[in-house]
Design a protein around this motif. Sequence first.
Motif, short mmCIF file in Angstrom:
data_model
loop_
_atom_site.label_atom_id
_atom_site.label_comp_id
_atom_site.label_asym_id
_atom_site.label_seq_id
_atom_site.Cartn_x
_atom_site.Cartn_y
_atom_site.Cartn_z
N THR A 4 26.35 -49.05 89.71
CA THR A 4 24.90 -48.88 89.73
C THR A 4 24.30 -50.04 90.51
O THR A 4 24.95 -51.07 90.74
CB THR A 4 24.31 -48.87 88.30
N SER A 5 23.03 -49.89 90.90
CA SER A 5 22.38 -50.98 91.66
C SER A 5 22.29 -52.25 90.81
O SER A 5 22.39 -53.35 91.33
CB SER A 5 21.00 -50.55 92.14
N GLU A 6 22.13 -52.10 89.50
CA GLU A 6 22.08 -53.27 88.61
C GLU A 6 23.44 -53.97 88.57
O GLU A 6 23.51 -55.20 88.62
CB GLU A 6 21.66 -52.87 87.21
N GLN A 7 24.52 -53.20 88.52
CA GLN A 7 25.86 -53.79 88.51
C GLN A 7 26.15 -54.49 89.83
O GLN A 7 26.73 -55.56 89.86
CB GLN A 7 26.92 -52.71 88.25
N THR A 8 25.72 -53.87 90.94
CA THR A 8 25.92 -54.47 92.25
C THR A 8 25.15 -55.78 92.35
O THR A 8 25.67 -56.78 92.85
CB THR A 8 25.47 -53.51 93.37
N LEU A 9 23.91 -55.79 91.85
CA LEU A 9 23.10 -57.01 91.87
C LEU A 9 23.78 -58.12 91.10
O LEU A 9 23.92 -59.24 91.59
CB LEU A 9 21.71 -56.72 91.28
N LYS A 10 24.23 -57.81 89.88
CA LYS A 10 24.91 -58.82 89.07
C LYS A 10 26.18 -59.30 89.76
O LYS A 10 26.46 -60.50 89.78
CB LYS A 10 25.25 -58.25 87.69
N SER A 11 26.93 -58.38 90.35
CA SER A 11 28.17 -58.76 91.01
C SER A 11 27.92 -59.63 92.22
O SER A 11 28.63 -60.60 92.44
CB SER A 11 28.95 -57.50 91.43
N SER A 12 26.92 -59.30 93.03
CA SER A 12 26.65 -60.11 94.21
C SER A 12 26.15 -61.50 93.81
O SER A 12 26.47 -62.49 94.46
CB SER A 12 25.66 -59.42 95.16
N ILE A 13 25.41 -61.58 92.71
CA ILE A 13 24.99 -62.89 92.20
C ILE A 13 26.20 -63.69 91.75
O ILE A 13 26.32 -64.88 92.03
CB ILE A 13 23.97 -62.72 91.04
N GLN A 14 27.13 -63.03 91.06
CA GLN A 14 28.35 -63.71 90.59
C GLN A 14 29.20 -64.16 91.77
O GLN A 14 29.73 -65.28 91.76
CB GLN A 14 29.15 -62.77 89.68
N ILE A 15 29.33 -63.32 92.79
CA ILE A 15 30.12 -63.70 93.96
C ILE A 15 29.46 -64.87 94.69
O ILE A 15 30.13 -65.81 95.12
CB ILE A 15 30.33 -62.50 94.90
N ALA A 16 28.13 -64.85 94.83
CA ALA A 16 27.42 -65.97 95.46
C ALA A 16 27.67 -67.26 94.68
O ALA A 16 27.90 -68.32 95.28
CB ALA A 16 25.92 -65.67 95.54
N ALA A 17 27.67 -67.15 93.36
CA ALA A 17 27.94 -68.33 92.53
C ALA A 17 29.37 -68.82 92.73
O ALA A 17 29.62 -70.03 92.81
CB ALA A 17 27.70 -68.01 91.06
N ARG A 18 30.31 -67.90 92.83
CA ARG A 18 31.72 -68.29 93.04
C ARG A 18 31.91 -68.94 94.40
O ARG A 18 32.67 -69.91 94.53
CB ARG A 18 32.64 -67.07 92.89
N ILE A 19 31.23 -68.43 95.43
CA ILE A 19 31.31 -69.05 96.75
C ILE A 19 30.73 -70.46 96.69
O ILE A 19 31.33 -71.41 97.19
CB ILE A 19 30.57 -68.19 97.81
N ALA A 53 26.21 -61.16 98.83
CA ALA A 53 26.27 -62.54 98.33
C ALA A 53 25.91 -63.53 99.43
O ALA A 53 25.18 -64.50 99.19
CB ALA A 53 27.68 -62.83 97.79
N LEU A 54 26.38 -63.29 100.65
CA LEU A 54 26.06 -64.18 101.77
C LEU A 54 24.57 -64.16 102.09
O LEU A 54 23.97 -65.19 102.40
CB LEU A 54 26.88 -63.81 103.00
N MET A 55 23.97 -62.97 101.99
CA MET A 55 22.52 -62.88 102.21
C MET A 55 21.77 -63.71 101.18
O MET A 55 20.80 -64.40 101.50
CB MET A 55 22.06 -61.43 102.17
N ARG A 56 22.22 -63.66 99.93
CA ARG A 56 21.61 -64.47 98.87
C ARG A 56 21.74 -65.95 99.18
O ARG A 56 20.78 -66.71 99.03
CB ARG A 56 22.27 -64.19 97.53
#
Length: 72
Positions: A4-19, A53-56
């Motif tokens: 879902t878009s909410e899951q994608t948002l959370k995942s991209s935030i998590q990936i940005a944090a991991r980067i 994540a990179l865009m964030r």
Amino acid sequence: MGMTSEQTLKSSIQIAARITESILAKQLAPGTRLGEQQLADLFGVSRTLIREALMRLCLLYTSDAADDSLRV
């Protein structure tokens, strides 16, 4: 079944944090060119999540972004 878009948002935030954590821990050295595919392989996620994540990160931090990569 897709995310879902909410899951994608959370995942991209998590990936940005991991980067960010990898950069701060010096696991990704300054000046390193970070390609989408390289990061996707490193974190075990899709290039789409990496791209989001990179865009964030570009919005949060001053960075040198070009094409499909980011420079630390």
